[in-house]
Write an enzyme that holds these catalytic residues in place. Structure first.
Site, mmCIF file in Angstrom:
data_model
loop_
_atom_site.group_PDB
_atom_site.id
_atom_site.type_symbol
_atom_site.label_atom_id
_atom_site.label_comp_id
_atom_site.label_asym_id
_atom_site.label_seq_id
_atom_site.Cartn_x
_atom_site.Cartn_y
_atom_site.Cartn_z
ATOM 1 N N LYS A 90 46.845 16.128 83.895
ATOM 2 C CA LYS A 90 48.194 15.631 84.164
ATOM 3 C C LYS A 90 48.933 16.757 84.873
ATOM 4 O O LYS A 90 49.093 17.845 84.311
ATOM 5 C CB LYS A 90 48.892 15.263 82.863
ATOM 6 C CG LYS A 90 50.352 14.849 83.026
ATOM 7 C CD LYS A 90 50.958 14.494 81.671
ATOM 8 C CE LYS A 90 52.427 14.111 81.814
ATOM 9 N NZ LYS A 90 53.012 13.709 80.509
ATOM 10 N N ASP A 108 55.991 2.247 82.382
ATOM 11 C CA ASP A 108 55.391 3.093 81.343
ATOM 12 C C ASP A 108 55.016 2.245 80.136
ATOM 13 O O ASP A 108 55.674 2.309 79.106
ATOM 14 C CB ASP A 108 56.368 4.211 80.929
ATOM 15 C CG ASP A 108 55.689 5.292 80.103
ATOM 16 O OD1 ASP A 108 54.484 5.169 79.834
ATOM 17 O OD2 ASP A 108 56.371 6.261 79.734
ATOM 18 N N ARG A 168 52.931 10.231 70.199
ATOM 19 C CA ARG A 168 52.965 8.772 70.092
ATOM 20 C C ARG A 168 51.890 8.304 69.117
ATOM 21 O O ARG A 168 51.266 7.265 69.327
ATOM 22 C CB ARG A 168 52.772 8.096 71.452
ATOM 23 C CG ARG A 168 53.741 8.543 72.528
ATOM 24 C CD ARG A 168 55.192 8.221 72.142
ATOM 25 N NE ARG A 168 56.090 8.427 73.256
ATOM 26 C CZ ARG A 168 56.756 9.560 73.479
ATOM 27 N NH1 ARG A 168 56.589 10.589 72.675
ATOM 28 N NH2 ARG A 168 57.578 9.664 74.495
ATOM 29 N N GLU A 189 53.158 2.328 71.721
ATOM 30 C CA GLU A 189 54.373 3.110 71.932
ATOM 31 C C GLU A 189 55.603 2.225 72.136
ATOM 32 O O GLU A 189 56.641 2.441 71.529
ATOM 33 C CB GLU A 189 54.176 4.041 73.128
ATOM 34 C CG GLU A 189 55.363 4.902 73.454
ATOM 35 C CD GLU A 189 55.081 5.859 74.607
ATOM 36 O OE1 GLU A 189 55.989 6.629 74.949
ATOM 37 O OE2 GLU A 189 53.958 5.841 75.154
ATOM 38 N N ASN A 193 49.215 16.356 77.752
ATOM 39 C CA ASN A 193 50.211 17.428 77.793
ATOM 40 C C ASN A 193 49.581 18.649 77.131
ATOM 41 O O ASN A 193 49.543 18.759 75.911
ATOM 42 C CB ASN A 193 51.487 17.003 77.048
ATOM 43 C CG ASN A 193 52.219 15.899 77.792
ATOM 44 O OD1 ASN A 193 52.487 16.020 78.984
ATOM 45 N ND2 ASN A 193 52.531 14.825 77.099
ATOM 46 N N GLU A 211 56.529 15.387 84.115
ATOM 47 C CA GLU A 211 57.104 15.687 82.797
ATOM 48 C C GLU A 211 56.906 17.156 82.419
ATOM 49 O O GLU A 211 56.608 17.506 81.283
ATOM 50 C CB GLU A 211 56.482 14.776 81.736
ATOM 51 C CG GLU A 211 56.777 13.305 81.985
ATOM 52 C CD GLU A 211 56.173 12.380 80.959
ATOM 53 O OE1 GLU A 211 56.837 11.391 80.596
ATOM 54 O OE2 GLU A 211 55.031 12.633 80.526
ATOM 55 N N ARG A 261 61.769 5.958 89.894
ATOM 56 C CA ARG A 261 60.603 6.327 89.083
ATOM 57 C C ARG A 261 59.481 5.303 89.212
ATOM 58 O O ARG A 261 58.300 5.650 89.216
ATOM 59 C CB ARG A 261 61.043 6.458 87.619
ATOM 60 C CG ARG A 261 59.895 6.590 86.633
ATOM 61 C CD ARG A 261 60.413 6.916 85.255
ATOM 62 N NE ARG A 261 59.420 6.676 84.217
ATOM 63 C CZ ARG A 261 59.558 7.011 82.957
ATOM 64 N NH1 ARG A 261 60.663 7.610 82.561
ATOM 65 N NH2 ARG A 261 58.621 6.753 82.073
ATOM 66 N N GLU A 308 44.587 2.710 83.439
ATOM 67 C CA GLU A 308 44.932 3.245 82.125
ATOM 68 C C GLU A 308 45.796 2.258 81.357
ATOM 69 O O GLU A 308 46.829 1.800 81.859
ATOM 70 C CB GLU A 308 45.664 4.581 82.290
ATOM 71 C CG GLU A 308 46.050 5.236 80.966
ATOM 72 C CD GLU A 308 46.778 6.557 81.168
ATOM 73 O OE1 GLU A 308 46.219 7.430 81.854
ATOM 74 O OE2 GLU A 308 47.903 6.709 80.651
ATOM 75 N N ARG A 344 45.486 12.075 86.682
ATOM 76 C CA ARG A 344 46.453 11.030 86.339
ATOM 77 C C ARG A 344 47.497 10.868 87.439
ATOM 78 O O ARG A 344 48.019 11.844 87.968
ATOM 79 C CB ARG A 344 47.133 11.333 85.007
ATOM 80 C CG ARG A 344 46.147 11.311 83.841
ATOM 81 C CD ARG A 344 46.810 11.587 82.513
ATOM 82 N NE ARG A 344 47.394 10.392 81.933
ATOM 83 C CZ ARG A 344 48.681 10.201 81.718
ATOM 84 N NH1 ARG A 344 49.555 11.125 82.089
ATOM 85 N NH2 ARG A 344 49.124 9.105 81.148
#
Length: 494
Positions: free
Chosen positions: A261, A344, A140, A372, A182, A265, A315, A366, A298
């Site tokens: 994290k 998100d 991103r 994004e 990630n 995902e 979600r 956060e 997170r």
């Protein structure tokens, strides 16, 4: 301050230093941050020391001052301006405040003490060491490559990292995580044999009072050393994390901690072993505790492979379902990092219910400075009004605390929008989002319009444009309502 390679330093160009550079300056105190302050003053005086200036400025360390570890007191009378602080960081922040005030810093005014409302004011860089086939180098990212990594290793251009640290300190940011949440295989090695590269980056950030953090993989014991488990209750796993933390602090004594994290995902986490997220966070918190470190865990946890047609899963409420029942089970040095909304980073969404559901847990809020879902830094979208609305919201009603106050235990975090682009953020007006985040993290109830005026005054000085007042007026007109404008033409049903 001129940056090698023609990089635009964004706010605080040389001209912004005129007021302090043309005056007599006294600095009392010692230590690395005071040395940084002396270098800043010497640079300003090298530029403007030959100009006439009335009055003088003094920066004094006073251990008895009631300013806390980062605060400062500003006194102005009879042409004399004095900044007093209990700790060196306060003097450095006081210097940038004097620069920010410009001529007003030397006019008579009542004494004021400034302290940050939040002790942790942090940026998360979603940067990869290698160019990832799907995510690129910066996930991103809309501002070029990573500031920290290039061609599979740490950048050798430490001057630019130092200038970045200066920009961040000037708006109040005191912590940076230098890699993507990630965590891929290469990034996982930063915790092992590549920790020296992180130490080099930390050495530059440290000069401006910024502590370095690292995103780590929950499965690091398996990935790096071939353990057959990453179970947080396994003794061998606990020993592994203690050894890893010891190694990091041997290289970086003021290291801030880890960002994790997990179970979201596709990232590994404690669910694989039938354990809770409190078990996972506490495993790493215990390893960091002897060194004074913090784990940012997170809370954006959801099953990214779920079928949207399955109405039994939601979600938007996944984080609440996972974490609300764990309140009070996290270690004191574990911070639950919660996205400000349950979806998100949308252009408008409700405040996450997780923020108000964990009164016995340290919570960090956060935000996302990189745009994004608000224009990818191609569209103008000043996010300070949205962030201010979130920080002023009271989850428990009018008698409850604001989100800004609830974040006091964990701090405010933003996904960085800065990269290797010559103007740092790709779109030059996106610099305001980076500046505004730092200022709101210091003072969550600050007026977004006042922050916009600050940024414009510090960035578009008269020497930078032929008609500064016309430019400033135009920028205010465009930026003040840009969030609402963006929403209107992209989310008409919102």
């Amino acid at each position: 301050m001129t940056v090698p390679g023609g990089i635009d330093p964004a706010w605080l160009p040389d001209e912004a230093l005129r007021g302090i550079g043309s005056r007599r300056v006294l600095i009392e105190g010692g230590g690395p941050l005071v040395d940084t302050l002396r270098a800043e003053v010497a640079y300003a005086q090298g530029k403007f020391g030959t100009l006439p200036g009335d009055g003088d400025v003094a920066f004094r360390l006073d251990g008895a001052a009631d300013t806390g570890p980062e605060g400062f007191t500003l006194a102005r009378s009879g042409g004399h301006t004095t900044v007093t602080a209990a700790a060196p960081a306060g003097l450095l922040y006081g210097f940038f405040h004097v620069v920010r005030l410009g001529a007003a810093a030397f006019a008579d005014a009542p004494e004021q003490t400034h302290r940050p409302a939040l002790s942790r004011r942090m940026l998360n860089h979603w940067d990869n060491i290698d160019v990832h086939p799907v995510m690129g180098q910066v996930e991103r990212g809309y501002a070029g490559g990573s500031l920290f990594w290039e061609d599979g290793r740490a950048r050798g251009d430490l001057d630019r990292i130092r200038t970045y640290a200066r920009l961040l300190a000037a708006c109040g940011i005191n912590a940076v995580c230098v890699n993507n949440v990630n965590v891929h295989e290469t990034e996982a090695r930063l915790l092992g044999d590549r920790i020296g590269e992180v130490a080099a980056i930390a050495g530059e950030l440290r000069k401006y009072g910024i502590r370095t953090h690292l995103s780590v993989s929950f499965a690091a014991p398996v990935v790096l050393d071939g353990l057959d488990t990453a179970d947080p209750l396994d003794d061998s796993v606990r020993d592994w994390w203690r050894t890893a933390a010891d190694r990091v602090y041997a290289h970086i004594p003021d290291f801030g901690g880890f960002v994790v994290k997990a179970d979201s995902e596709g990232q590994p986490g404690p669910f694989a072993y039938g354990r809770s997220h409190a078990d996972g966070a506490n495993l790493i918190a215990d390893a960091l505790a002897p060194h004074g470190g913090t784990v940012h865990w997170r809370a954006f946890v959801y099953n990214h492979t779920q079928d949207w047609r399955d109405r039994t899963t939601d979600r938007a409420r996944a984080a609440y379902d996972h974490f609300a029942t764990l309140d009070g089970q996290f270690r004191d040095n574990a911070v639950l990092q919660v996205k400000h909304g349950p979806m998100d980073f949308q252009v408008r969404e409700p405040v996450s219910p997780v923020i108000g559901a964990l009164p016995r847990t340290r919570v960090a809020v956060e935000l996302q400075a990189t745009q994004e879902y608000t224009g990818q830094q191609r569209h103008v979208c000043a996010l300070a009004p949205m962030w201010s609305e979130v920080l002023g919201f009271r989850p428990e009603g009018e008698d409850g605390a604001t989100v800004g106050r609830l974040a006091g235990g964990g701090g405010l975090v933003a996904v960085s929008n800065a990269g290797a682009d010559p103007c740092w953020t790709g779109h030059p007006l996106a610099q305001f989002n980076l500046y505004a985040f730092g200022r709101l993290a210091w003072q969550p109830d600050a007026d977004p319009e006042q922050l916009l005026d600050e940024w414009i005054e510090l960035t578009f000085t008269p020497e930078r444009t032929a008609d500064p007042e016309r430019l400033r007026s135009g920028l205010r007109a465009v930026l003040r309502r840009s969030w609402a404008t963006y929403e209107k033409y992209t989310a008409p049903l919102g």
